[in-house]
Each structure stands twice: as structure tokens, then as C-alpha cells.
Design an enzyme around this catalytic site. Structure first.
Site, mmCIF file in Angstrom:
data_model
loop_
_atom_site.group_PDB
_atom_site.id
_atom_site.type_symbol
_atom_site.label_atom_id
_atom_site.label_comp_id
_atom_site.label_asym_id
_atom_site.label_seq_id
_atom_site.Cartn_x
_atom_site.Cartn_y
_atom_site.Cartn_z
ATOM 1 N N ARG A 221 52.588 56.368 14.958
ATOM 2 C CA ARG A 221 52.961 55.827 16.279
ATOM 3 C C ARG A 221 53.218 54.337 16.107
ATOM 4 O O ARG A 221 52.374 53.604 15.586
ATOM 5 C CB ARG A 221 51.856 56.013 17.312
ATOM 6 C CG ARG A 221 52.054 55.044 18.492
ATOM 7 C CD ARG A 221 51.130 55.232 19.617
ATOM 8 N NE ARG A 221 51.502 56.409 20.373
ATOM 9 C CZ ARG A 221 51.395 56.514 21.695
ATOM 10 N NH1 ARG A 221 50.945 55.525 22.414
ATOM 11 N NH2 ARG A 221 51.725 57.626 22.305
ATOM 12 N N HIS B 71 60.036 60.432 21.479
ATOM 13 C CA HIS B 71 58.627 60.828 21.665
ATOM 14 C C HIS B 71 58.533 62.363 21.639
ATOM 15 O O HIS B 71 58.142 62.989 22.633
ATOM 16 C CB HIS B 71 58.106 60.248 22.986
ATOM 17 C CG HIS B 71 56.612 60.155 23.073
ATOM 18 N ND1 HIS B 71 55.753 60.533 22.052
ATOM 19 C CD2 HIS B 71 55.796 59.714 24.085
ATOM 20 C CE1 HIS B 71 54.511 60.335 22.428
ATOM 21 N NE2 HIS B 71 54.510 59.835 23.649
ATOM 22 N N GLN C 80 55.590 64.401 22.806
ATOM 23 C CA GLN C 80 55.439 64.426 24.262
ATOM 24 C C GLN C 80 56.315 65.542 24.845
ATOM 25 O O GLN C 80 55.898 66.292 25.723
ATOM 26 C CB GLN C 80 55.862 63.070 24.857
ATOM 27 C CG GLN C 80 55.764 62.963 26.366
ATOM 28 C CD GLN C 80 54.341 62.842 26.854
ATOM 29 O OE1 GLN C 80 53.584 62.013 26.403
ATOM 30 N NE2 GLN C 80 53.969 63.688 27.810
ATOM 31 N N ASP D 281 57.975 57.438 34.317
ATOM 32 C CA ASP D 281 57.192 56.760 33.280
ATOM 33 C C ASP D 281 57.051 55.299 33.710
ATOM 34 O O ASP D 281 57.740 54.859 34.643
ATOM 35 C CB ASP D 281 57.933 56.882 31.933
ATOM 36 C CG ASP D 281 57.108 56.410 30.749
ATOM 37 O OD1 ASP D 281 55.919 56.072 30.930
ATOM 38 O OD2 ASP D 281 57.659 56.378 29.623
ATOM 39 N N CYS E 127 54.095 61.083 31.793
ATOM 40 C CA CYS E 127 53.495 61.155 30.450
ATOM 41 C C CYS E 127 52.166 60.406 30.370
ATOM 42 O O CYS E 127 51.375 60.667 29.460
ATOM 43 C CB CYS E 127 54.473 60.628 29.409
ATOM 44 S SG CYS E 127 55.101 58.995 29.810
ATOM 45 N N ARG F 225 49.336 67.974 25.498
ATOM 46 C CA ARG F 225 49.676 67.190 24.302
ATOM 47 C C ARG F 225 48.946 67.756 23.084
ATOM 48 O O ARG F 225 49.514 67.911 21.999
ATOM 49 C CB ARG F 225 49.274 65.718 24.490
ATOM 50 C CG ARG F 225 50.010 64.965 25.575
ATOM 51 C CD ARG F 225 51.477 64.786 25.289
ATOM 52 N NE ARG F 225 51.744 64.199 23.983
ATOM 53 C CZ ARG F 225 51.539 62.910 23.634
ATOM 54 N NH1 ARG F 225 51.082 62.054 24.521
ATOM 55 N NH2 ARG F 225 51.833 62.476 22.417
HETATM 56 N N1 CP Z 1 51.831 59.695 26.775
HETATM 57 C C1 CP Z 1 51.268 59.049 25.741
HETATM 58 O O1 CP Z 1 51.881 58.893 24.656
HETATM 59 O O2 CP Z 1 49.978 58.668 25.956
HETATM 60 P P1 CP Z 1 49.144 57.658 25.050
HETATM 61 O O3 CP Z 1 49.860 56.330 25.061
HETATM 62 O O4 CP Z 1 47.788 57.608 25.697
HETATM 63 O O5 CP Z 1 49.069 58.217 23.656
#
Ligand code: CP
Length: 346
Positions: free
Chosen positions: A116, A143, A146, A239, A281, A326
């Protein structure tokens, strides 16, 4: 050796990386959605599914995370693997060591790598040089860990995907918007992106989606017109207005205020209550119970941003189911690409 497979891999997924939705075919995307829902069932019924027994997984995080980190950790443990969290100050990646050199070392010790961070080129490089499956836990562009869980959430709620309409409203150029646009179009979900003109998705992402949509029969609508964009939606998705690493709050608040998801906007869909859900998300700015929330209230006088607290807590909201998914979706991705499962070509 199992003669059925003549010494070859048992699964079309084995050894592959998931760097964006385009790493998968539409059939593979559909498979992972269903596999994720199956793994959720196994977990709920305490049925063991330790497909990654004895494997080690590196979790590389340049950015903060609640859901992605927790999902990868708990999914790995329940699959029998050992996850190791490597935060931005724990390793040399990008500072004292190149992506290539880091990838070669991590690939020689770990069986799979999650990343990430900011640049898509970093996750692509890790996949190119590590020799093990690499999973994109979010970059500036995509992503995918997601999208697959989000499509699971849609399927759980409606029982099918093809023909549903998902509308993303907000910053239409962000990673979640890109991923939903392409991922949804792969599986026949109509995707509407509703954003101010300056925040509409890039032509490149729209073109990719349109190619998949031609095959799946999904309809792509890209518009700054809220009424037109939300009409007929089954899922309203939003978002944060300012993503991690960005800072132009003032400009965004001004641009996106009319695109806030509130009850009026939900009603503009014209969709019956039992055919409409709200998705996000997360994390979401729906109140002032956070440091950012308080700061925004002080500076701009608003107590809610991309979604009102009323919609966030309403009967339409599926945000926490979506968050839980997730884990199950990520489990499917890791098990399929790293486990010794028999998954024939669709
Ligand atoms: N939606 C998402 O990626 O959540 P986090 O940033 O908590 O990992």
C-alpha cells in the site's frame, strides 16, 4: 506427483499478482467475487480453510490503514500463513534501497507481498522483480482489493451483478473511482461517475472501462450533472473529497459541496427503497468526531462532507458490511494466487 495436472499448476491464478483490476479477466473477477463470498460462509460456520499453511507474507505500508491492514493480517492468519507488517520506517524501500533490490530480497524470503503506497510503479516493480505474487493494497491509481469486496457486497445485497447500476459521486479521478469504473464494467454493472468537470476520470480509465463494457453489456455514464447521473442507481457510492497525500481542502470543499450524498440526493435516484443502498470505502467524514472533522468545521463551517451523518447511519447504508468484506475478498485473492487450489479456467 498428481498425474491429472502433469506437474503443472492446478489453478489459473497460481503465482499471479493482482496489481489492478486489469490483472484479471472478467471471468476471473467473477470467480474471486464468488470465492470471497464462499470464504465468508466458511469463516461464519467455523469451517477451516487453511490454504496457505506455512507461507510467509510481507505487508508493506507507506500509508496508514485500518481496513486493508486488518484484512490482510486476519485473512493471512485464518489461511494458515504468517503475516509480517513492514511500515514505511521499518524498511529501506525507496530511501536507501531500490524497488528492484527490495523486491528481490523480499521475494527470496516471503511467499507473497502486499503493498500500500503512492506510486503504481512501486507495486508493479515489486511484482516484476520479486518472483512471488504481489497484491495492490492501494496506490494513487488503483484499489483492486477494495473493488472485489465491494462487488461482493453488491452481490450479497441484490443476489446478482449484471444490470445493477452503481453511481460513484465525488472526486471521479481517485483510485476507488478508477477501480469501480473498470471493475464494475468487467462484470456487467452499469457504472456512473458523477463529479465536477475538473474531477472527472481520465480518458485512459474511461477507455479501459468502455472496452470491458462492450463485452459485458454494462453502461458507462460520465457526467457532472447530478440529476442525470444518480437517476436509476442501485448503489450510491462516495469517498473522501481529499485523498491521502493531497492537501487542497479549500478548493475541494467548494467544488464538491453540491455533490454531497444526503437524503435529497438519495431520493433523486427514483429507486425504490428496497433496491437502493449506500456504500463508502471508509474512513468517512460524516461528523466532527475526528481531528480532521473538527479542523474542517473550524475552517469551512461544515460538519459533514462527502456524506451526511443521516445517510451514513440510514437503512440504506452498507458501509460496515462492505468493510468486513475487505477481509473475505482479500482472503480470496491471496488463497487463489498463492494456495494450491484446483481452479480450472472458466
Ligand atoms: N478503504 C480502505 O482502504 O480503508 P483503510 O484506509 O482503512 O485501509
Amino acid at each position: 506427483m498428481d498425474k491429472r495436472f502433469n506437474g503443472k499448476k492446478n489453478s489459473i491464478f497460481q503465482g499471479r499478482s493482482v496489481l489492478s483490476e486489469t490483472s484479471l479477466t472478467p471471468a476471473e473477477m467473477n470467480y474471486l467475487i464468488d470465492f470471497g463470498l464462499h470464504l465468508k460462509y466458511l469463516k461464519r460456520h467455523n469451517i477451516p480453510h487453511r490454504y496457505l499453511e506455512g507461507k510467509s507474507i510481507a505487508l508493506l505500508f507507506e500509508k496508514a490503514s485500518t481496513r486493508t491492514r486488518s484484512s490482510f493480517v486476519t485473512a493471512a492468519v485464518e489461511l494458515g500463513a504468517h503475516p509480517d507488517y513492514l511500515g514505511k520506517d521499518d524498511i529501506h524501500l525507496g530511501k536507501k534501497e531500490s524497488v528492484e533490490d527490495t523486491a528481490k530480497i523480499l521475494g527470496s524470503m516471503f511467499d507473497g507481498i502486499e503493498f500500500r503506497g503512492f506510486k503504481q510503479s512501486t507495486v508493479d516493480g515489486l511484482a516484476k522483480y520479486s518472483g512471488v505474487p504481489v497484491w495492490n493494497g492501494l496506490t494513487d491509481e488503483w484499489h483492486p482489493t477494495q473493488t472485489i469486496p465491494d462487488l461482493m457486497t453488491l452481490k450479497e445485497n441484490f443476489g446478482y451483478l449484471k444490470g445493477l447500476t452503481l453511481t460513484f459521486i465525488g472526486d471521479g479521478r481517485n483510485n476507488v473511482a478508477n477501480s469501480l469504473l473498470v471493475g464494475g464494467s468487467m462484470v456487467g454493472v452499469n457504472v456512473h461517475i458523477v463529479a465536477p468537470k475538473s474531477l472527472l476520470p481520465s480518458e485512459n480509465h474511461v477507455e479501459i472501462a468502455k472496452k470491458y463494457a462492450q463485452e459485458s453489456g454494462s453502461e458507462i455514464v460520465i457526467t457532472d450533472d447530478i440529476d442525470k447521473g444518480v437517476k436509476g442507481s442501485n448503489a450510491i457510492y462516495t469517498d473522501v473529497w481529499v485523498s491521502m497525500g493531497e492537501s487542497d481542502w479549500e478548493e475541494r470543499v467548494k467544488l464538491l459541496k453540491p455533490y454531497q450524498v444526503n437524503m435529497d440526493l438519495m431520493r433523486k435516484t427514483g429507486t425504490p427503497d428496497d433496491e437502493l443502498i449506500f456504500m463508502h470505502c471508509l474512513p468517512a467524514f460524516h461528523d466532527t468526531k475526528t481531528e480532521y472533522g473538527k479542523e474542517i468545521e473550524e475552517k469551512y463551517g461544515i460538519t459533514e462532507m462527502e456524506v451526511t451523518d443521516e445517510v451514513f447511519r440510514s437503512k440504506y447504508s452498507r458501509v460496515f458490511e462492505e468493510g468486513e468484506n475487505r477481509k473475505h475478498g482479500i482472503k480470496a485473492i491471496m488463497a487463489a494466487t498463492l494456495g494450491d487450489l484446483f481452479i480450472p479456467k472458466a
